[in-house]
Design a protein around this motif. Structure first.
Motif, mmCIF file in Angstrom:
data_model
loop_
_atom_site.group_PDB
_atom_site.id
_atom_site.type_symbol
_atom_site.label_atom_id
_atom_site.label_comp_id
_atom_site.label_asym_id
_atom_site.label_seq_id
_atom_site.Cartn_x
_atom_site.Cartn_y
_atom_site.Cartn_z
ATOM 1 N N LEU A 13 0.853 -1.202 0.000
ATOM 2 C CA LEU A 13 0.000 0.000 0.000
ATOM 3 C C LEU A 13 0.880 1.240 0.000
ATOM 4 O O LEU A 13 1.840 1.333 0.773
ATOM 5 C CB LEU A 13 -0.890 0.010 1.242
ATOM 6 C CG LEU A 13 -1.627 1.320 1.553
ATOM 7 C CD1 LEU A 13 -2.714 1.571 0.530
ATOM 8 C CD2 LEU A 13 -2.203 1.299 2.967
ATOM 9 N N ILE A 14 0.548 2.199 -0.841
ATOM 10 C CA ILE A 14 1.149 3.533 -0.776
ATOM 11 C C ILE A 14 0.024 4.541 -0.642
ATOM 12 O O ILE A 14 -0.888 4.585 -1.473
ATOM 13 C CB ILE A 14 2.022 3.834 -2.007
ATOM 14 C CG1 ILE A 14 3.225 2.883 -2.033
ATOM 15 C CG2 ILE A 14 2.498 5.297 -1.984
ATOM 16 C CD1 ILE A 14 4.167 3.111 -3.184
ATOM 17 N N ARG A 15 0.074 5.317 0.436
ATOM 18 C CA ARG A 15 -0.949 6.326 0.705
ATOM 19 C C ARG A 15 -0.507 7.679 0.150
ATOM 20 O O ARG A 15 0.581 8.154 0.473
ATOM 21 C CB ARG A 15 -1.191 6.479 2.204
ATOM 22 C CG ARG A 15 -1.909 5.346 2.876
ATOM 23 C CD ARG A 15 -2.337 5.795 4.274
ATOM 24 N NE ARG A 15 -3.038 4.740 4.975
ATOM 25 C CZ ARG A 15 -2.469 3.910 5.847
ATOM 26 N NH1 ARG A 15 -1.179 4.027 6.104
ATOM 27 N NH2 ARG A 15 -3.169 2.985 6.454
ATOM 28 N N PRO A 16 -1.350 8.338 -0.635
ATOM 29 C CA PRO A 16 -1.039 9.720 -1.027
ATOM 30 C C PRO A 16 -1.023 10.612 0.211
ATOM 31 O O PRO A 16 -1.768 10.390 1.170
ATOM 32 C CB PRO A 16 -2.201 10.093 -1.958
ATOM 33 C CG PRO A 16 -2.778 8.779 -2.402
ATOM 34 C CD PRO A 16 -2.592 7.846 -1.243
ATOM 35 N N ASN A 17 -0.166 11.612 0.203
ATOM 36 C CA ASN A 17 -0.123 12.583 1.296
ATOM 37 C C ASN A 17 0.418 13.896 0.757
ATOM 38 O O ASN A 17 0.483 14.101 -0.460
ATOM 39 C CB ASN A 17 0.719 12.058 2.464
ATOM 40 C CG ASN A 17 2.123 11.667 2.046
ATOM 41 O OD1 ASN A 17 2.769 12.367 1.271
ATOM 42 N ND2 ASN A 17 2.595 10.528 2.538
ATOM 43 N N GLY A 47 -5.730 4.436 -0.492
ATOM 44 C CA GLY A 47 -4.610 4.766 -1.361
ATOM 45 C C GLY A 47 -4.531 3.790 -2.518
ATOM 46 O O GLY A 47 -5.547 3.328 -3.030
ATOM 47 N N TRP A 48 -3.298 3.453 -2.905
ATOM 48 C CA TRP A 48 -3.068 2.549 -4.025
ATOM 49 C C TRP A 48 -2.407 1.269 -3.523
ATOM 50 O O TRP A 48 -1.515 1.312 -2.680
ATOM 51 C CB TRP A 48 -2.186 3.215 -5.078
ATOM 52 C CG TRP A 48 -2.892 4.286 -5.849
ATOM 53 C CD1 TRP A 48 -2.947 5.617 -5.553
ATOM 54 C CD2 TRP A 48 -3.643 4.112 -7.047
ATOM 55 N NE1 TRP A 48 -3.693 6.285 -6.480
ATOM 56 C CE2 TRP A 48 -4.135 5.384 -7.424
ATOM 57 C CE3 TRP A 48 -3.957 3.014 -7.851
ATOM 58 C CZ2 TRP A 48 -4.913 5.583 -8.553
ATOM 59 C CZ3 TRP A 48 -4.733 3.210 -8.984
ATOM 60 C CH2 TRP A 48 -5.204 4.488 -9.324
ATOM 61 N N HIS A 49 -2.850 0.132 -4.075
ATOM 62 C CA HIS A 49 -2.322 -1.173 -3.689
ATOM 63 C C HIS A 49 -1.848 -1.933 -4.929
ATOM 64 O O HIS A 49 -2.381 -1.739 -6.024
ATOM 65 C CB HIS A 49 -3.402 -2.072 -3.057
ATOM 66 C CG HIS A 49 -4.293 -1.402 -2.074
ATOM 67 N ND1 HIS A 49 -4.235 -1.637 -0.727
ATOM 68 C CD2 HIS A 49 -5.312 -0.506 -2.246
ATOM 69 C CE1 HIS A 49 -5.161 -0.931 -0.100
ATOM 70 N NE2 HIS A 49 -5.826 -0.228 -1.011
#
Length: 449
Positions: free
Chosen positions: A307-311, A389-391
């Motif tokens: 997982l990458i979370r936008p921030n 986010g994106w996985h």
């Protein structure tokens, strides 16, 4: 984590298309969609919230959305001034959450917003252009709808980080819940009911009604104190099944007597109602047993993800690109677990190489589950967007498993977590409010620190 007991993609609240029409309807009722509305009146400051403000136009729009929703639910609409104060308080909490999200670097960029709006349109069998045309033909600006959607995503991400991720449910809590409320977790197919009737004559006098109700309450006190229902029914009921201990037998849910139909959907096994008045008298109902439809065999998926979370530092599109690059490395032979430990923002699963364990149907958010279900074993997905986010996802194995007990435990854990999340969210919002500087301008004398 993808599981609902961690910080993964459990199901968040979504904007519904019907709510949009309620908003439009309310705005039309108040005349707020007219371009010649009094700008000075609508934009007067009604509250200062730290270094920001709430203006009258926001209050008016929120009231316009709230009034038809209350009417649809059959809830009496409060007097205008009371409703205005309640709506203003809700807007203050919204502003405080926006401010907290900014402090933490939580944002919703255009790519994430467009993806969410596309999802809303798709669920209503519309293109984005058709959705925009529908809204604007009803008098609602599409930009206002976009900002409302952005705010819902933002607060969802904030609360996931600040509240949901902190909630823990112990095995002991699950065991206690199952001992007490197991029957509430099972989809109900049939219920067995017991009944006591304290009869009333035709055209009873007020004194007769009061006497019968008092007797019913006395019997209920005995029953809730531990008295055997069948024995009390045999001795005191004037119903036709008194000599059978008040046993009415089994009912399919659609055939439950209307007197208790709604209650039978939610009563716990062994629960006894308060007195229920009917033309025959006062009725006491006990839900004796429940037959439920907990599925036996389900297909479980052993999966892992990154997982990458936008921030504030990572834009939504950058997160997607990073995952696409990681996927290429995995397909090229790099170890998934090693990359998950180094790159995944889901700290719970990252420590285990992205491993989510065996995942049951319904245990992850719909976007994640839909993508996971399309994968063959060992296949790695393209980047998948969810509210977290994106996985990228890899399915390792699948199996058919008899999971009745496991599903009950999972349902119990989810029920406990929902209650804890609600309580923790209320406490967190109160803390945000208590720690903020808020000055109300409902009138010249009404200020608050």
């Amino acid at each position: 984590m993808t599981r609902t007991d961690h910080d993964g993609p459990h199901t968040p609240p979504h904007t519904t298309f019907r709510a949009l029409f309620w908003l439009v309807a309310g705005l039309l009722c108040l005349g707020l969609t007219h371009p010649l509305a009094n700008a000075e009146e609508l934009d007067s400051i009604v509250a200062i919230v730290n270094d920001d403000v709430v203006v009258q136009s926001e209050v008016s729009r929120e009231m316009a959305q709230t009034i038809p929703q209350l009417q649809e639910q059959g809830t009496p609409v409060p007097p205008p001034e009371q409703l205005r104060k309640q709506v203003l308080e809700r807007l203050i909490l919204k502003r405080l959450q926006q401010q907290r999200a900014k402090q933490l670097g939580i944002t919703v960029d255009e790519a994430a917003l467009t993806s969410a709006i596309q999802s809303i349109a798709s669920r209503n069998n519309l293109s984005i252009e058709e959705l925009q045309a529908t809204l604007e033909s009803s008098g609602m600006r599409f930009e206002a709808f976009r900002e409302d959607t952005r705010m819902q995503i933002l607060t969802g991400r904030l609360q996931n980080q600040e509240v949901v991720g902190t909630i823990q449910v112990s095995d002991q809590e699950v065991e206690r819940f199952l001992q007490r409320d197991k029957g509430q977790l099972m989809p109900r197919e049939q219920v067995r009911l017991q009944h006591i009737l304290i009869a009333l004559p035709d055209n009873p006098s007020p004194a007769q009604i009061a006497q019968a109700e008092a007797k019913a309450k006395q019997l209920i006190a005995r029953l809730r104190g531990g008295a055997d229902f069948a024995a009390v029914a045999a001795a005191s009921s004037e119903g036709r099944t008194a000599l059978q201990g008040g046993d009415l037998g089994w009912f399919e849910m659609a055939a439950v007597p209307s007197l208790v139909a709604d209650k039978a959907q939610t009563m716990a096994q062994g629960e006894i109602t308060d007195p229920i008045r009917s033309p025959s008298g006062f009725n006491i109902i006990r839900l004796a047993e429940i037959k439920g439809g907990v599925p036996g065999n389900v297909t479980q998926t052993k999966a892992r993800h990154i997982l990458i979370r936008p921030n504030e530092l990572v834009a939504d599109e950058d997160a997607r690109i990073r995952l696409a690059q990681l996927r290429m490395r995995i397909v090229g032979g790099d170890d998934f677990a090693t990359l998950a430990r180094a790159h995944s923002d889901d700290t719970g699963s990252a420590l285990k190489g992205g491993d989510l364990g065996w995942v049951n149907p319904g245990q992850t958010v719909p976007e994640f589950e839909a993508a996971m279900n399309k994968l063959a074993p060992n296949e790695v997905s393209e980047p998948v967007h969810s509210s977290f986010g994106w996985h990228i996802i890899q399915v390792q194995e699948r199996r058919s498993q008899d999971t009745a007990d496991e599903l009950l435990r999972l349902k119990a854990k989810e029920a406990i977590q929902r209650r804890k999340v609600d309580e923790a969210t209320d406490a967190w919002l109160k803390r945000l409010r208590d720690e903020a500087y808020v000055e109300l301008r409902l009138d010249a004398a009404n200020t608050e620190r």
